[in-house]
Design a protein around this motif. Structure first.
Motif, PDB file in Angstrom:
ATOM      1  N   GLN A  55       0.816  -1.211   0.000  1.00 17.35           N
ATOM      2  CA  GLN A  55       0.000   0.000   0.000  1.00 17.35           C
ATOM      3  C   GLN A  55       0.858   1.273   0.000  1.00 17.35           C
ATOM      4  O   GLN A  55       0.351   2.364  -0.215  1.00 17.35           O
ATOM      5  CB  GLN A  55      -1.007   0.005   1.168  1.00 17.35           C
ATOM      6  CG  GLN A  55      -0.393   0.064   2.530  1.00 17.35           C
ATOM      7  CD  GLN A  55      -0.111  -1.290   3.119  1.00 17.35           C
ATOM      8  OE1 GLN A  55       0.094  -2.273   2.415  1.00 17.35           O
ATOM      9  NE2 GLN A  55      -0.094  -1.362   4.442  1.00 17.35           N
ATOM     10  N   ALA A  56       2.159   1.136   0.219  1.00 20.81           N
ATOM     11  CA  ALA A  56       3.053   2.297   0.228  1.00 20.81           C
ATOM     12  C   ALA A  56       3.653   2.582  -1.143  1.00 20.81           C
ATOM     13  O   ALA A  56       4.403   3.550  -1.290  1.00 20.81           O
ATOM     14  CB  ALA A  56       4.168   2.079   1.242  1.00 20.81           C
ATOM     15  N   THR A  57       3.317   1.792  -2.154  1.00 24.13           N
ATOM     16  CA  THR A  57       3.931   1.956  -3.473  1.00 24.13           C
ATOM     17  C   THR A  57       3.726   3.347  -4.039  1.00 24.13           C
ATOM     18  O   THR A  57       4.668   3.987  -4.512  1.00 24.13           O
ATOM     19  CB  THR A  57       3.388   0.895  -4.449  1.00 24.13           C
ATOM     20  OG1 THR A  57       3.665  -0.393  -3.911  1.00 24.13           O
ATOM     21  CG2 THR A  57       4.021   1.028  -5.814  1.00 24.13           C
ATOM     22  N   VAL A  58       2.509   3.847  -4.000  1.00 20.08           N
ATOM     23  CA  VAL A  58       2.242   5.177  -4.556  1.00 20.08           C
ATOM     24  C   VAL A  58       2.999   6.251  -3.765  1.00 20.08           C
ATOM     25  O   VAL A  58       3.461   7.238  -4.345  1.00 20.08           O
ATOM     26  CB  VAL A  58       0.723   5.460  -4.614  1.00 20.08           C
ATOM     27  CG1 VAL A  58       0.127   5.671  -3.239  1.00 20.08           C
ATOM     28  CG2 VAL A  58       0.438   6.661  -5.489  1.00 20.08           C
ATOM     29  N   ALA A  59       3.181   6.055  -2.485  1.00 16.30           N
ATOM     30  CA  ALA A  59       3.935   7.013  -1.674  1.00 16.30           C
ATOM     31  C   ALA A  59       5.413   7.014  -2.063  1.00 16.30           C
ATOM     32  O   ALA A  59       6.032   8.078  -2.156  1.00 16.30           O
ATOM     33  CB  ALA A  59       3.768   6.700  -0.192  1.00 16.30           C
ATOM     34  N   GLY A  71       2.695  10.067   2.846  1.00 25.04           N
ATOM     35  CA  GLY A  71       2.073   8.801   2.462  1.00 25.04           C
ATOM     36  C   GLY A  71       2.794   7.601   3.064  1.00 25.04           C
ATOM     37  O   GLY A  71       2.158   6.640   3.487  1.00 25.04           O
ATOM     38  N   LEU A  72       4.118   7.667   3.138  1.00 27.90           N
ATOM     39  CA  LEU A  72       4.881   6.589   3.767  1.00 27.90           C
ATOM     40  C   LEU A  72       4.571   6.490   5.255  1.00 27.90           C
ATOM     41  O   LEU A  72       4.437   5.392   5.792  1.00 27.90           O
ATOM     42  CB  LEU A  72       6.377   6.800   3.548  1.00 27.90           C
ATOM     43  CG  LEU A  72       6.880   6.580   2.134  1.00 27.90           C
ATOM     44  CD1 LEU A  72       8.346   6.975   2.019  1.00 27.90           C
ATOM     45  CD2 LEU A  72       6.675   5.141   1.715  1.00 27.90           C
ATOM     46  N   VAL A  73       4.453   7.630   5.908  1.00 23.53           N
ATOM     47  CA  VAL A  73       4.102   7.626   7.334  1.00 23.53           C
ATOM     48  C   VAL A  73       2.711   7.038   7.519  1.00 23.53           C
ATOM     49  O   VAL A  73       2.480   6.216   8.422  1.00 23.53           O
ATOM     50  CB  VAL A  73       4.195   9.053   7.920  1.00 23.53           C
ATOM     51  CG1 VAL A  73       3.595   9.118   9.312  1.00 23.53           C
ATOM     52  CG2 VAL A  73       5.637   9.521   7.936  1.00 23.53           C
ATOM     53  N   LEU A  74       1.785   7.437   6.659  1.00 29.02           N
ATOM     54  CA  LEU A  74       0.421   6.890   6.750  1.00 29.02           C
ATOM     55  C   LEU A  74       0.417   5.382   6.529  1.00 29.02           C
ATOM     56  O   LEU A  74      -0.285   4.649   7.234  1.00 29.02           O
ATOM     57  CB  LEU A  74      -0.486   7.577   5.734  1.00 29.02           C
ATOM     58  CG  LEU A  74      -0.860   9.020   6.046  1.00 29.02           C
ATOM     59  CD1 LEU A  74      -1.532   9.669   4.841  1.00 29.02           C
ATOM     60  CD2 LEU A  74      -1.767   9.082   7.258  1.00 29.02           C
ATOM     61  N   ALA A  75       1.210   4.927   5.562  1.00 26.62           N
ATOM     62  CA  ALA A  75       1.276   3.478   5.298  1.00 26.62           C
ATOM     63  C   ALA A  75       1.866   2.750   6.499  1.00 26.62           C
ATOM     64  O   ALA A  75       1.395   1.673   6.871  1.00 26.62           O
ATOM     65  CB  ALA A  75       2.103   3.211   4.050  1.00 26.62           C
ATOM     66  N   ALA A  85      -2.802   3.228   7.669  1.00 24.45           N
ATOM     67  CA  ALA A  85      -3.934   3.956   7.087  1.00 24.45           C
ATOM     68  C   ALA A  85      -4.502   3.192   5.896  1.00 24.45           C
ATOM     69  O   ALA A  85      -3.828   2.343   5.305  1.00 24.45           O
ATOM     70  CB  ALA A  85      -3.497   5.355   6.657  1.00 24.45           C
ATOM     71  N   SER A  86      -5.720   3.513   5.539  1.00 21.69           N
ATOM     72  CA  SER A  86      -6.355   2.827   4.407  1.00 21.69           C
ATOM     73  C   SER A  86      -5.687   3.233   3.093  1.00 21.69           C
ATOM     74  O   SER A  86      -5.081   4.302   2.980  1.00 21.69           O
ATOM     75  CB  SER A  86      -7.843   3.169   4.349  1.00 21.69           C
ATOM     76  OG  SER A  86      -8.026   4.499   3.924  1.00 21.69           O
ATOM     77  N   LEU A  87      -5.832   2.377   2.112  1.00 21.27           N
ATOM     78  CA  LEU A  87      -5.258   2.629   0.798  1.00 21.27           C
ATOM     79  C   LEU A  87      -5.828   3.907   0.181  1.00 21.27           C
ATOM     80  O   LEU A  87      -5.110   4.654  -0.484  1.00 21.27           O
ATOM     81  CB  LEU A  87      -5.492   1.431  -0.113  1.00 21.27           C
ATOM     82  CG  LEU A  87      -4.824   1.458  -1.479  1.00 21.27           C
ATOM     83  CD1 LEU A  87      -3.326   1.633  -1.340  1.00 21.27           C
ATOM     84  CD2 LEU A  87      -5.145   0.190  -2.231  1.00 21.27           C
ATOM     85  N   ALA A  88      -7.092   4.183   0.410  1.00 19.91           N
ATOM     86  CA  ALA A  88      -7.722   5.385  -0.137  1.00 19.91           C
ATOM     87  C   ALA A  88      -7.089   6.651   0.427  1.00 19.91           C
ATOM     88  O   ALA A  88      -6.854   7.622  -0.303  1.00 19.91           O
ATOM     89  CB  ALA A  88      -9.217   5.378   0.152  1.00 19.91           C
ATOM     90  N   VAL A 148      -3.371  11.288  -0.360  1.00 21.29           N
ATOM     91  CA  VAL A 148      -2.259  12.123   0.113  1.00 21.29           C
ATOM     92  C   VAL A 148      -1.049  12.007  -0.807  1.00 21.29           C
ATOM     93  O   VAL A 148      -0.413  13.012  -1.127  1.00 21.29           O
ATOM     94  CB  VAL A 148      -1.887  11.737   1.563  1.00 21.29           C
ATOM     95  CG1 VAL A 148      -0.593  12.394   2.000  1.00 21.29           C
ATOM     96  CG2 VAL A 148      -3.016  12.098   2.507  1.00 21.29           C
ATOM     97  N   ALA A 149      -0.709  10.804  -1.229  1.00 24.55           N
ATOM     98  CA  ALA A 149       0.520  10.587  -1.976  1.00 24.55           C
ATOM     99  C   ALA A 149       0.318  10.463  -3.483  1.00 24.55           C
ATOM    100  O   ALA A 149       1.294  10.420  -4.221  1.00 24.55           O
ATOM    101  CB  ALA A 149       1.225   9.334  -1.460  1.00 24.55           C
ATOM    102  N   GLY A 150      -0.910  10.423  -3.933  1.00 27.04           N
ATOM    103  CA  GLY A 150      -1.163  10.286  -5.362  1.00 27.04           C
ATOM    104  C   GLY A 150      -1.933  11.446  -5.951  1.00 27.04           C
ATOM    105  O   GLY A 150      -1.482  12.093  -6.892  1.00 27.04           O
TER     106      GLY A 150
END
Length: 82
Positions: A6-10, A46-50, A54-57, A62-64
């Motif tokens: 789930q951290a890929t986009v971040a 986004g990395l911190v959220l992951a 945090a949810s993928l959405a 945030v990161a996308g």
């Protein structure tokens, strides 16, 4: 990366933001530092959220979506776009 899909986009957002710092130097365009900072900050957030689970959405927003909007906004504000 790091077994957190789930951290890929971040990660992508962070790397794209950081590469803009190099482009600012190579292209001699210091104005690119502002979008670079903003995009890298979105990626880091986004990395911190992951890491916090945090949810993928939320991570995607945030990161996308936010970095995409920042990039489009910076292009719309550029003198070359006018």
């Amino acid at each position: 990366m790091l077994h957190v899909p789930q951290a890929t986009v971040a990660w992508i957002s962070l790397v794209v933001g950081l590469h803009f710092f190099g482009l600012a130097v190579v292209w001699r365009m210091p104005a690119l530092r502002l979008p670079a900072t903003a995009m890298a900050a979105c990626g880091a957030a986004g990395l911190v959220l992951a890491a916090c689970g945090a949810s993928l959405a939320v991570i995607a927003a945030v990161a996308g979506i936010a970095p995409g909007a920042l990039l489009l906004g910076s292009v719309a504000r550029s003198p070359r776009a006018r």
